[in-house]
Design an enzyme around this catalytic site. Structure first.
Site, PDB file in Angstrom:
ATOM      1  N   PHE A  20       0.858  -0.882   0.131  1.00 17.68           N
ATOM      2  CA  PHE A  20      -0.233   0.079  -0.268  1.00 17.68           C
ATOM      3  C   PHE A  20       0.749   0.973   0.167  1.00 17.68           C
ATOM      4  CE2 PHE A  20      -2.320  -3.143   1.849  1.00 17.68           C
ATOM      5  CZ  PHE A  20      -3.846  -2.870   1.704  1.00 17.68           C
ATOM      6  N   HIS A  25      -4.853   6.176  -0.480  1.00 20.49           N
ATOM      7  CA  HIS A  25      -5.248   5.982   1.285  1.00 20.49           C
ATOM      8  C   HIS A  25      -4.282   6.420   2.075  1.00 20.49           C
ATOM      9  CE1 HIS A  25      -9.225   5.303   3.117  1.00 20.49           C
ATOM     10  NE2 HIS A  25      -9.142   4.063   3.926  1.00 20.49           N
ATOM     11  N   PHE A  70      -4.865  -1.657   9.706  1.00 17.17           N
ATOM     12  CA  PHE A  70      -5.609  -0.973   8.570  1.00 17.17           C
ATOM     13  C   PHE A  70      -6.364  -0.163   8.700  1.00 17.17           C
ATOM     14  CE2 PHE A  70      -4.362  -5.536   7.133  1.00 17.17           C
ATOM     15  CZ  PHE A  70      -3.124  -5.332   5.607  1.00 17.17           C
ATOM     16  N   ASN A  72      -9.028   0.912   8.732  1.00 17.75           N
ATOM     17  CA  ASN A  72     -10.596   0.806   9.468  1.00 17.75           C
ATOM     18  C   ASN A  72     -10.353  -0.042  10.740  1.00 17.75           C
ATOM     19  OD1 ASN A  72      -9.974  -1.739   8.441  1.00 17.75           O
ATOM     20  ND2 ASN A  72     -11.767  -1.923   8.095  1.00 17.75           N
ATOM     21  N   ASP A  97      -7.180  10.832   4.609  1.00 16.44           N
ATOM     22  CA  ASP A  97      -7.233  11.403   3.407  1.00 16.44           C
ATOM     23  C   ASP A  97      -8.976  11.738   2.831  1.00 16.44           C
ATOM     24  OD1 ASP A  97      -7.715   8.208   3.670  1.00 16.44           O
ATOM     25  OD2 ASP A  97      -8.342   8.494   1.952  1.00 16.44           O
ATOM     26  N   ASN A 118     -13.631   5.299   6.805  1.00 13.82           N
ATOM     27  CA  ASN A 118     -13.582   4.590   8.119  1.00 13.82           C
ATOM     28  C   ASN A 118     -12.687   4.460   8.868  1.00 13.82           C
ATOM     29  OD1 ASN A 118     -15.833   2.617   7.065  1.00 13.82           O
ATOM     30  ND2 ASN A 118     -14.523   1.918   5.424  1.00 13.82           N
TER      31      ASN A 118
END
Length: 198
Positions: A20, A25, A70, A72, A97, A118
């Site tokens: 990622f 994100h 992660f 969320n 973001d 989230n």
């Protein structure tokens, strides 16, 4: 002696692992990375499921954090870091973001709902309050036919990458102004750039 009022937690939101890195994100990670780079600090693993770097801005201790769950699930490590370092919620800045602002626009505010993010929803639930500071890094809306998930998990376009260093510097400037001169000054500097305030 350093008091609670002298300490800050700047938590950049993103997804861990190299898969990622550099995606939209992970804009929060990129901003705290820029701050660490400016101050010659390096992130290290922290027992509270975060990577942490400690710097000083204007004589105030600042903990930079990148939660390693992660996005969320960001609330648990953020809450744990506040407790560990004795930092009050009003000295927490979350960098995230935001699809509601076009790319190139960033905004500082206190409080507010998650607006579909989230990570912010997780932090609100873990802290049981919305009364913390947020720096929202605009991504703009996905192009027609592109889902939100695929948009935020994609890399910045080559055109965006050309502008990205300037935007990261502007956000880092705003964080430093926030810590040294307060929210009002930081807002006037950051929110006055780019598109009209929403």
């Amino acid at each position: 002696m350093t008091t609670a009022e002298d300490r800050w937690l700047i938590a950049g939101l993103g997804n861990p692992t190299r898969w990622f890195a550099g995606t939209r994100h992970n804009a929060g990670f990129l901003v705290v990375d820029r701050l660490a780079e400016r101050h010659g600090a390096r992130f290290r693993r922290h027992g509270l499921r975060s990577r942490v770097a400690e710097i000083e801005i204007g004589g105030r201790q600042v903990v930079l954090a990148k939660p390693q769950l992660f996005i969320n699930l960001s609330g648990r490590p953020v809450a744990a870091l506040l407790r560990r370092h004795g930092i009050p919620v009003d000295r927490l800045l979350v960098v995230q973001d935001d699809l509601d602002f076009p790319f190139g626009v960033a905004r500082l505010k206190r409080g507010g709902g998650p607006a579909g993010h989230n990570g912010a929803r997780s932090i609100n639930a873990a802290l049981r309050t919305r009364d913390y500071l947020r720096l929202r890094f605009g991504l703009g809306r996905p192009p027609k036919g592109t889902t939100v998930g695929s948009f935020v998990l994609a890399a910045f376009t080559p055109e965006e990458q050309q502008t990205l260093p300037t935007l990261l510097d502007r956000c880092a400037d705003a964080v430093e102004t926030l810590v040294t001169a307060g929210l009002g000054r930081a807002q006037s500097e950051l929110n006055g750039a780019g598109a009209p305030r929403r």
